[in-house]
Scaffold this motif. Structure first.
Motif, PDB file in Angstrom:
ATOM      1  N   GLU A 158       0.832  -1.249   0.031  1.00  0.00           N
ATOM      2  CA  GLU A 158       0.064  -0.043   0.076  1.00  0.00           C
ATOM      3  C   GLU A 158       0.941   1.157   0.009  1.00  0.00           C
ATOM      4  O   GLU A 158       1.821   1.228   0.257  1.00  0.00           O
ATOM      5  CB  GLU A 158      -1.007   0.160   1.265  1.00  0.00           C
ATOM      6  N   ASN A 159       0.235   2.202  -0.421  1.00  0.00           N
ATOM      7  CA  ASN A 159       1.165   3.470  -0.831  1.00  0.00           C
ATOM      8  C   ASN A 159       0.232   4.498  -0.393  1.00  0.00           C
ATOM      9  O   ASN A 159       0.042   5.427  -1.292  1.00  0.00           O
ATOM     10  CB  ASN A 159       1.812   3.665  -1.989  1.00  0.00           C
ATOM     11  N   ILE A 160      -0.247   4.783   0.568  1.00  0.00           N
ATOM     12  CA  ILE A 160      -1.681   5.747   0.864  1.00  0.00           C
ATOM     13  C   ILE A 160      -1.001   7.162   0.880  1.00  0.00           C
ATOM     14  O   ILE A 160      -1.714   8.100   0.384  1.00  0.00           O
ATOM     15  CB  ILE A 160      -1.993   5.533   2.613  1.00  0.00           C
ATOM     16  N   TYR A 161       0.157   7.542   1.296  1.00  0.00           N
ATOM     17  CA  TYR A 161       0.689   8.882   1.348  1.00  0.00           C
ATOM     18  C   TYR A 161       0.949   9.280  -0.307  1.00  0.00           C
ATOM     19  O   TYR A 161       0.422  10.318  -0.664  1.00  0.00           O
ATOM     20  CB  TYR A 161       2.029   9.041   1.965  1.00  0.00           C
ATOM     21  N   ASP A 162       1.602   8.554  -0.922  1.00  0.00           N
ATOM     22  CA  ASP A 162       2.125   9.040  -2.351  1.00  0.00           C
ATOM     23  C   ASP A 162       0.939   8.837  -3.291  1.00  0.00           C
ATOM     24  O   ASP A 162       0.743   9.753  -4.398  1.00  0.00           O
ATOM     25  CB  ASP A 162       3.017   7.751  -2.966  1.00  0.00           C
ATOM     26  N   ASP A 163      -0.027   8.052  -2.866  1.00  0.00           N
ATOM     27  CA  ASP A 163      -1.377   7.732  -3.721  1.00  0.00           C
ATOM     28  C   ASP A 163      -2.217   9.092  -3.756  1.00  0.00           C
ATOM     29  O   ASP A 163      -3.301   9.245  -4.340  1.00  0.00           O
ATOM     30  CB  ASP A 163      -2.006   6.390  -3.449  1.00  0.00           C
ATOM     31  N   ASN A 164      -2.260   9.784  -2.572  1.00  0.00           N
ATOM     32  CA  ASN A 164      -3.355  10.851  -2.173  1.00  0.00           C
ATOM     33  C   ASN A 164      -2.798  12.265  -1.687  1.00  0.00           C
ATOM     34  O   ASN A 164      -3.923  12.845  -1.808  1.00  0.00           O
ATOM     35  CB  ASN A 164      -4.095  10.234  -0.911  1.00  0.00           C
ATOM     36  N   TRP A 165      -1.614  12.522  -1.640  1.00  0.00           N
ATOM     37  CA  TRP A 165      -1.361  13.810  -1.414  1.00  0.00           C
ATOM     38  C   TRP A 165      -1.751  14.928  -2.500  1.00  0.00           C
ATOM     39  O   TRP A 165      -2.101  15.931  -2.210  1.00  0.00           O
ATOM     40  CB  TRP A 165       0.201  14.037  -1.343  1.00  0.00           C
ATOM     41  N   GLN A 166      -1.603  14.472  -3.897  1.00  0.00           N
ATOM     42  CA  GLN A 166      -2.241  15.419  -4.965  1.00  0.00           C
ATOM     43  C   GLN A 166      -3.588  15.816  -4.671  1.00  0.00           C
ATOM     44  O   GLN A 166      -4.129  16.733  -5.033  1.00  0.00           O
ATOM     45  CB  GLN A 166      -1.697  14.898  -6.125  1.00  0.00           C
ATOM     46  N   ALA A 167      -4.467  14.688  -4.504  1.00  0.00           N
ATOM     47  CA  ALA A 167      -5.697  14.749  -4.512  1.00  0.00           C
ATOM     48  C   ALA A 167      -6.398  15.460  -3.352  1.00  0.00           C
ATOM     49  O   ALA A 167      -7.431  16.097  -3.462  1.00  0.00           O
ATOM     50  CB  ALA A 167      -6.419  13.163  -4.405  1.00  0.00           C
ATOM     51  N   GLU A 168      -5.377  15.530  -2.275  1.00  0.00           N
ATOM     52  CA  GLU A 168      -5.848  16.615  -1.376  1.00  0.00           C
ATOM     53  C   GLU A 168      -5.396  18.062  -1.444  1.00  0.00           C
ATOM     54  O   GLU A 168      -5.449  18.927  -0.556  1.00  0.00           O
ATOM     55  CB  GLU A 168      -5.299  15.957   0.145  1.00  0.00           C
ATOM     56  N   GLY A 169      -4.865  18.326  -2.657  1.00  0.00           N
ATOM     57  CA  GLY A 169      -4.665  19.999  -2.995  1.00  0.00           C
ATOM     58  C   GLY A 169      -3.339  20.062  -2.959  1.00  0.00           C
ATOM     59  O   GLY A 169      -3.097  21.424  -2.738  1.00  0.00           O
ATOM     60  N   PHE A 170      -2.417  19.078  -2.770  1.00  0.00           N
ATOM     61  CA  PHE A 170      -0.759  19.644  -2.296  1.00  0.00           C
ATOM     62  C   PHE A 170      -0.107  19.763  -3.779  1.00  0.00           C
ATOM     63  O   PHE A 170      -0.482  18.943  -4.611  1.00  0.00           O
ATOM     64  CB  PHE A 170      -0.244  18.656  -1.585  1.00  0.00           C
ATOM     65  N   VAL A 171       0.792  20.504  -3.822  1.00  0.00           N
ATOM     66  CA  VAL A 171       1.579  20.663  -4.896  1.00  0.00           C
ATOM     67  C   VAL A 171       3.206  20.807  -4.279  1.00  0.00           C
ATOM     68  O   VAL A 171       3.592  21.131  -3.456  1.00  0.00           O
ATOM     69  CB  VAL A 171       1.330  21.735  -5.922  1.00  0.00           C
TER      70      VAL A 171
END
Length: 239
Positions: A158-171
């Motif tokens: 699983e790669n929860i951080y890498d898979d979701n940081w962009q979806a949460e609005g981070f660049v």
């Protein structure tokens, strides 16, 4: 608490022993009543999950003013940090009864928890929980909850951080341009990115490392060497 309600709780707790019993106290006008509920947890001897249908049925009868559960076979009745966190989230008082001793105590929601000095409870008080609370408290930014009650990073599947940081609005931003409020994403003793911290400025980060209290610590060589990326929320790009 009224003895009639305590007696009803004792009867339910005794009937469910050695499992944890759970229920709610409702109020209708000047009347209070204990409503037993089902514990649908996978391991009911160790913890409880109050049946949502039972909770909804109780709410239909009156206002829920307390969530109640039992602690079987404890040496001393002391609310756990997990109890306190769940009480915080529920927004109502909690009552806990030990059994077979029959001792009873109550705890109240603590409101906003301090970002520093939190005890570690995986899935409820961990690094991502701290990240969510920081952005909500300081910037009014609401992030999705990715905290789970398992060490998902162990096998790298699983790669929860890498898979979701962009979806949460981070660049992503350059580490040379790091500024207060940025999130530092790290890989610590794991095959995937599994940790995050908030950069506070003055070479300091705020984080909640596994098994420790949340704290402000220097952003020194140990954490810099394990940094995967620095990201900034899109709402703070022009701040």
């Amino acid at each position: 608490m009224r003895e009639k309600i305590l007696a009803a709780i004792r009867r339910h707790v005794a009937a469910e022993y050695p499992n944890e019993a759970c229920g709610v106290i409702i109020e209708t006008g000047k009347q209070q009543r204990y409503i037993p509920c089902k514990n649908i947890a996978d391991k009911p001897t160790g913890y409880f999950t109050l049946c949502p249908l039972d909770y909804a049925a109780a709410e239909a009868l009156g206002e829920v003013i307390m969530v109640v559960h039992s602690h079987p076979d404890v040496v001393q009745l002391i609310p756990s940090e997990f109890d306190r966190i769940q009480c915080d989230h529920s927004g109502v008082e909690w009552g806990i009864m030990s059994w077979p001793d029959g001792d009873f105590c109550t705890i109240s929601p603590r409101g906003e928890r301090s970002l520093v000095g939190r005890r570690w409870v995986l899935g409820y008080a961990d690094c991502w929980t701290l990240i969510m609370d920081y952005y909500r408290q300081h910037h009014g930014i609401l992030l999705k909850n990715y905290s789970v009650q398992r060490e998902w990073w162990i096998d790298g599947k699983e790669n929860i951080y890498d898979d979701n940081w962009q979806a949460e609005g981070f660049v992503e931003v350059s580490s040379d341009a790091i500024r207060p409020g940025d999130m530092v994403m790290m890989q610590i003793s794991a095959p995937v990115t599994n940790h995050a911290a908030i950069y506070l400025g003055d070479n300091t980060i705020l984080h909640h490392n596994f098994g420790n209290l949340s704290a402000r610590v220097p952003y020194g060589k140990y954490y810099r060497d394990r940094t995967v990326r620095v990201v900034r929320h899109k709402e703070l790009l022009d701040a």
